[in-house]
Scaffold this motif. Sequence first.
Motif, mmCIF file in Angstrom:
data_model
loop_
_atom_site.group_PDB
_atom_site.id
_atom_site.type_symbol
_atom_site.label_atom_id
_atom_site.label_comp_id
_atom_site.label_asym_id
_atom_site.label_seq_id
_atom_site.Cartn_x
_atom_site.Cartn_y
_atom_site.Cartn_z
ATOM 1 N N GLU A 295 0.506 -1.064 -0.270
ATOM 2 C CA GLU A 295 0.331 0.380 0.242
ATOM 3 C C GLU A 295 1.230 1.165 -0.095
ATOM 4 O O GLU A 295 2.669 1.530 0.649
ATOM 5 N N THR A 296 0.362 2.089 -0.314
ATOM 6 C CA THR A 296 0.810 3.477 -0.589
ATOM 7 C C THR A 296 1.865 3.843 1.181
ATOM 8 O O THR A 296 3.161 4.767 0.744
ATOM 9 N N ASP A 300 5.797 4.593 0.176
ATOM 10 C CA ASP A 300 6.789 5.556 0.656
ATOM 11 C C ASP A 300 7.544 6.167 1.573
ATOM 12 O O ASP A 300 8.556 6.228 1.764
ATOM 13 N N GLU A 301 6.934 4.836 2.831
ATOM 14 C CA GLU A 301 8.767 4.432 3.800
ATOM 15 C C GLU A 301 10.097 3.661 3.111
ATOM 16 O O GLU A 301 10.431 4.471 3.590
ATOM 17 N N LYS A 302 9.766 2.613 2.016
ATOM 18 C CA LYS A 302 10.569 2.206 1.218
ATOM 19 C C LYS A 302 11.139 2.273 0.252
ATOM 20 O O LYS A 302 12.479 2.077 -0.109
ATOM 21 N N ILE A 303 9.712 3.068 -0.323
ATOM 22 C CA ILE A 303 10.906 3.345 -1.750
ATOM 23 C C ILE A 303 11.265 4.996 -2.444
ATOM 24 O O ILE A 303 10.361 5.507 -2.476
ATOM 25 N N GLY A 304 12.023 5.007 -3.293
ATOM 26 C CA GLY A 304 12.523 6.136 -3.872
ATOM 27 C C GLY A 304 12.944 6.049 -5.103
ATOM 28 O O GLY A 304 12.995 4.994 -5.484
ATOM 29 N N VAL A 373 -1.875 9.002 -4.422
ATOM 30 C CA VAL A 373 -0.553 8.419 -5.191
ATOM 31 C C VAL A 373 0.547 8.589 -4.761
ATOM 32 O O VAL A 373 1.059 9.749 -4.086
ATOM 33 N N PRO A 374 1.404 7.765 -5.066
ATOM 34 C CA PRO A 374 2.796 7.093 -3.705
ATOM 35 C C PRO A 374 4.299 8.479 -4.276
ATOM 36 O O PRO A 374 3.801 8.849 -4.958
#
Length: 438
Positions: A295-296, A300-304, A373-374
């Motif tokens: 989930e978003t 947001d915490e893990k992926i850039g 949206v992430p």
Amino acid sequence: MKKRFPAALALTATAALALAGCSDPGAGGGSSEPASWPAQDTDLSGTTLTIWAAQNSNTVPDSVVAGFEELTGATVDVVTIPDPYEQSIQTKVATGDKPDLAFWQPTASQLTALNASENLQVLDDAPWLEAYDPALRDITGILDDTRYAALITTPAVQGVYYNKQVFADAGITDVPADWDELLTVARQLKSSGETPFFDFGGGTPWATQWWVQVQLADAAEDGLWDRVNAGEEAFTDPTIQGAINTYNDLIGEGLFNANLKTATFEDQGPALLSGDAAMAVQVNSFFGQLQSLAETPELDEKIGFFPIAPSGNVGTFIPDQSNALVAFKTGDAGREAAARQLLSYWLGDGYADFVEAQDTVSLQTGVPTPDGVPQALLDVSASLGDSVGSMQALAIVNPDLYLNLGDMIQGTQTPTQVAEATQAQFAELAKAIGASGF
């Protein structure tokens, strides 16, 4: 957002030559302006429209179709065309089989492949053009100064997705600012026992080509593909050959996953999300896979995401067929007008519901991007403004570079042979469409 996986990102020699044998994409009687742009709510009772879609885009129109049918009384049938999508459509169109609308990669080469001036409606002066973000309005969908494709979602961008936690654990606080810094970070991660990059060579290794193309961003900005299109530069010349060589060298250096030869696209997302690999050079469809896994808030915490090029953080854009639609000349004036009306609704009154249903970034300044949206996808969209075109966006034809690179990974082609095979196919495709210099 619904899962989006690429059906076919390159025009193959077999499909292109088959189409060229049926009709010459360079021939034809020019373009003509559409007769009118009907009001979005014009009654269409008794009218049936057909949209061709790929297996990865056949649910994208759902909210639009429902709203349009209710508003106008029309019936809209979405027909799934089997993969390889682009080649299948080219074959159908070459034999005279046409839908009213179709999802289509809105690049000059792929519009040429459809013989746009003969087969597609002109979308110049469409009522929704002024609603686009100015940075995106003319980024794609245009051939010979004529608009043939309607962009509905932001074009994909080649860049680096990374695991924020892996970076933090390794003491990396800033994303790499250029290609050399990217490799420095990769080597730092490898020295600490991490897998710097995840790629795949098993199955259809379509993502291999991103590794070459991001290295070519500066050259693309400097007119590389114009020179290749004119026969003045080749894949075997130092610029492209050098990028292929570098990719091969990085593999030899051990900067990729140990199962590179057998890994598949389905393995890539879980590897990055879990931290088994730190980075992946990919496009938007990869983030669709990540969204199917998390989930978003977790994303947001893990992926850039950051774009990359030799000179800096510059993205390379590559529109795919899920990003745009084309409207065909069917010979039925009523249905052609209805197809234009559907596009007007899609990018008009139906657009806010569409971006909400797709949970995607809005193309229009007056329609807000949904809150869910992430951030990585927002960063991808933000990179488009100063991005440069990919081979798919700027080359007149697109050879199977990715397949040749896959053979290189498997050890059946050398880097030199990759460039030679790709150049030979490029020349064959260019000659088939009547390009000068070939």
